[in-house]
Design an enzyme around this catalytic site. Structure first.
Site, PDB file in Angstrom:
ATOM      1  N   ASN A   7       0.882  -1.175   0.000  1.00 57.23           N
ATOM      2  CA  ASN A   7       0.000   0.000   0.000  1.00 57.23           C
ATOM      3  C   ASN A   7       0.918   1.223   0.000  1.00 57.23           C
ATOM      4  O   ASN A   7       1.492   1.587   1.027  1.00 57.23           O
ATOM      5  CB  ASN A   7      -0.878  -0.036   1.251  1.00 57.23           C
ATOM      6  CG  ASN A   7      -1.837   1.145   1.316  1.00 57.23           C
ATOM      7  OD1 ASN A   7      -1.792   2.041   0.472  1.00 57.23           O
ATOM      8  ND2 ASN A   7      -2.704   1.138   2.314  1.00 57.23           N
ATOM      9  N   ARG A  91      -2.464  -2.150  -3.533  1.00 61.95           N
ATOM     10  CA  ARG A  91      -3.667  -1.341  -3.350  1.00 61.95           C
ATOM     11  C   ARG A  91      -3.566  -0.154  -4.300  1.00 61.95           C
ATOM     12  O   ARG A  91      -2.565   0.564  -4.297  1.00 61.95           O
ATOM     13  CB  ARG A  91      -3.737  -0.833  -1.911  1.00 61.95           C
ATOM     14  CG  ARG A  91      -4.915   0.067  -1.729  1.00 61.95           C
ATOM     15  CD  ARG A  91      -4.886   0.743  -0.381  1.00 61.95           C
ATOM     16  NE  ARG A  91      -6.042   1.610  -0.263  1.00 61.95           N
ATOM     17  CZ  ARG A  91      -6.081   2.712   0.465  1.00 61.95           C
ATOM     18  NH1 ARG A  91      -5.022   3.071   1.154  1.00 61.95           N
ATOM     19  NH2 ARG A  91      -7.159   3.444   0.510  1.00 61.95           N
ATOM     20  N   HIS A 180     -12.787   2.902  -0.061  1.00 65.07           N
ATOM     21  CA  HIS A 180     -12.803   1.843   0.968  1.00 65.07           C
ATOM     22  C   HIS A 180     -13.497   0.580   0.451  1.00 65.07           C
ATOM     23  O   HIS A 180     -13.992  -0.234   1.242  1.00 65.07           O
ATOM     24  CB  HIS A 180     -13.575   2.270   2.253  1.00 65.07           C
ATOM     25  CG  HIS A 180     -12.957   3.365   3.031  1.00 65.07           C
ATOM     26  ND1 HIS A 180     -13.713   4.376   3.609  1.00 65.07           N
ATOM     27  CD2 HIS A 180     -11.684   3.628   3.347  1.00 65.07           C
ATOM     28  CE1 HIS A 180     -12.910   5.202   4.254  1.00 65.07           C
ATOM     29  NE2 HIS A 180     -11.668   4.781   4.105  1.00 65.07           N
ATOM     30  N   ARG A 241     -11.673  15.523   7.505  1.00 65.93           N
ATOM     31  CA  ARG A 241     -12.429  15.924   6.306  1.00 65.93           C
ATOM     32  C   ARG A 241     -13.851  16.323   6.666  1.00 65.93           C
ATOM     33  O   ARG A 241     -14.469  15.707   7.536  1.00 65.93           O
ATOM     34  CB  ARG A 241     -12.486  14.755   5.305  1.00 65.93           C
ATOM     35  CG  ARG A 241     -11.157  14.485   4.655  1.00 65.93           C
ATOM     36  CD  ARG A 241     -11.215  13.240   3.785  1.00 65.93           C
ATOM     37  NE  ARG A 241     -10.160  12.328   4.157  1.00 65.93           N
ATOM     38  CZ  ARG A 241     -10.121  11.034   3.844  1.00 65.93           C
ATOM     39  NH1 ARG A 241     -11.070  10.499   3.128  1.00 65.93           N
ATOM     40  NH2 ARG A 241      -9.121  10.285   4.238  1.00 65.93           N
ATOM     41  N   GLU A 384      -8.080  -5.199   5.106  1.00 64.84           N
ATOM     42  CA  GLU A 384      -7.926  -4.908   3.683  1.00 64.84           C
ATOM     43  C   GLU A 384      -6.749  -5.675   3.082  1.00 64.84           C
ATOM     44  O   GLU A 384      -6.809  -6.111   1.939  1.00 64.84           O
ATOM     45  CB  GLU A 384      -7.761  -3.391   3.491  1.00 64.84           C
ATOM     46  CG  GLU A 384      -9.095  -2.675   3.666  1.00 64.84           C
ATOM     47  CD  GLU A 384      -8.976  -1.198   3.992  1.00 64.84           C
ATOM     48  OE1 GLU A 384      -8.482  -0.882   5.090  1.00 64.84           O
ATOM     49  OE2 GLU A 384      -9.369  -0.373   3.160  1.00 64.84           O
TER      50      GLU A 384
END
Ligand code: ADP
Length: 397
Positions: A7, A91, A180, A241, A384
């Site tokens: 990743n 990823r 996601h 965010r 993940e």
């Protein structure tokens, strides 16, 4: 088979080496400050030993070389040589409309990922750098790209189109994509497995609540809506965010503060959310602590975070005309009993009944609703990396 999961960010690189037969994590780690002073590799072995390697990492190729050195180290390594890495799963954040599933990486795929750079300028170029660095060092090892957006490609037009002039979709592909996806896919599969049912027979809402947060509606195995949009800024209030807001606020603040749209964008991504609201931290634990001590802005931030999440759940019950399972995952969703409890307080009208005792759980797969609850509530740790390793194995075997 050993699968290396990568990743890659612009200055960081996370990795895990997974034995796909046993699904054990053999080793994992993180390279930080790639391309800047003070580069650091933190490598962890499966028995918890932590090795810190301070070595200059002027670029990602050097970082990957150091990772391979750590994995093959005579003292704490877990494989003898590079040859024991059978595949690499990467990823990749944005797959645009082109990728609705994972793919084996070839030149054409590289080009297509590059074409999505516009849609994720911070992430996709970094992902490509990671892929290129691995290709340089392991030219004959098959590599797979697993996209954050792919699982959401089943969304219908009514869910992905914005109320904007259609030409922006045609010209620039401005639409909702969602992120996601690997987590929403994995957690909804686990939710079905925990009930010994097929995902195709269930209506599942997944609440991925971490620093980045999103909710998705998985209707009979397919994602029909999700809260993030063109970028990961839309939807829930997150660590830093803003999530949803009146788009007119941008011009209003730009004028008042004399800042540019790019500066505003940075504020919405990095200085907003519970961090901007509370003024305390982007870490939910700190903000929760502040709220518990009665600090008014921390209370307001956490209340707004839970309220927004509950509203999304409600809207996805409408989108699917019902719901069988609500699953909570990621940092807050997996670990915070308060978080699950606060959100479920809004959902009593659905016949949800959380069980205080069962809900007292952290980082473990568990049904947290009472026996007769009309909707099954679950805490499910996301994974993940394992999902990427599984998809990589599927494509290379
Ligand atoms: P990301 O991958 O987006 O960085 P994570 O899924 O790792 O995010 O979630 C990180 C967040 O989860 C942090 O803000 C952290 O405070 C929060 N978190 C972790 N454990 C708890 C807990 N027990 N209670 C509340 N929040 C928690």
């Amino acid at each position: 088979m050993n699968i290396l999961v990568i990743n890659c960010g612009s200055s960081s690189l996370k990795y895990q080496l997974i034995n796909s037969d046993t699904e054990d994590v053999l080793a994992k780690g993180l390279c930080e400050r790639i391309g800047i002073d003070g580069s650091l590799l933190t490598h962890k072995t499966s028995d918890g030993e932590k090795i810190k390697i301070e070595n200059p990492m002027p670029n990602h190729t050097v970082a990957i070389k150091l990772v391979i050195d750590a994995l093959t180290d005579a003292n704490y390594g877990v494989i003898k040589s590079l040859e024991e890495i059978n595949a690499v799963g990467h990823r990749v954040v944005h797959g645009g409309e082109r990728f609705a599933s994972s793919v084996i990486i070839d030149d054409e795929v590289m080009k297509a990922i590059e074409e999505c750079n516009d849609l994720a300028p911070l992430h996709n170029p970094a992902n490509l750098i990671g892929i290129n660095a691995c290709k340089e060092i392991m030219p004959n090892v098959p590599m797979v790209a697993v996209f954050d957006t792919a699982f959401h490609q089943t969304m219908p037009e009514k869910a992905y189109l914005y109320g904007l002039p259609y030409e922006y979709y045609e010209k620039y592909k401005v639409r909702r994509y969602g992120f996601h996806g690997t987590s929403h896919d994995y957690v909804s599969q686990r939710a079905a497995a925990m009930l010994n049912k097929k995902r195709e027979d269930l209506k599942i809402i997944v609440c991925h609540l971490g620093n980045g947060a999103s909710v998705s509606a998985v209707d009979h195995g397919k994602c029909v809506d999700t809260s993030m949009g063109l970028t990961p800024l839309e939807g829930l209030i997150m660590g830093t965010r803003s999530g949803d807001m009146d788009p007119a606020i941008c011009e209003f603040i730009c004028q008042k503060e004399g800042i540019t749209p790019a500066e505003m964008n940075n504020i919405l991504n990095k200085k907003s959310g519970v961090y901007g609201m509370s003024g305390i931290s982007s870490d939910f634990r700190d903000v929760e602590d502040g709220a518990a001590k009665g600090q008014p802005r921390a209370v307001a931030a956490m209340d707004a975070f839970y309220y927004r999440a509950a509203k999304y759940v409600g809207s996805y019950v409408a989108a699917m005309n019902g719901v069988d399972v609500i699953a909570f995952t990621a940092g807050v969703g997996e670990n915070s009993k308060e978080g699950r409890d606060e959100i479920c307080k809004y959902l009593g009208y659905l016949g949800t009944e959380i069980d205080a005792e069962k809900n007292n759980v952290r980082g473990e797969e568990r049904i947290v609703s009472k026996e007769g609850s009309k909707v099954t509530l679950m805490a499910i740790p996301t994974n993940e990396e394992l999902a990427i390793a599984r998809q990589t194995l599927e494509l290379v075997k």
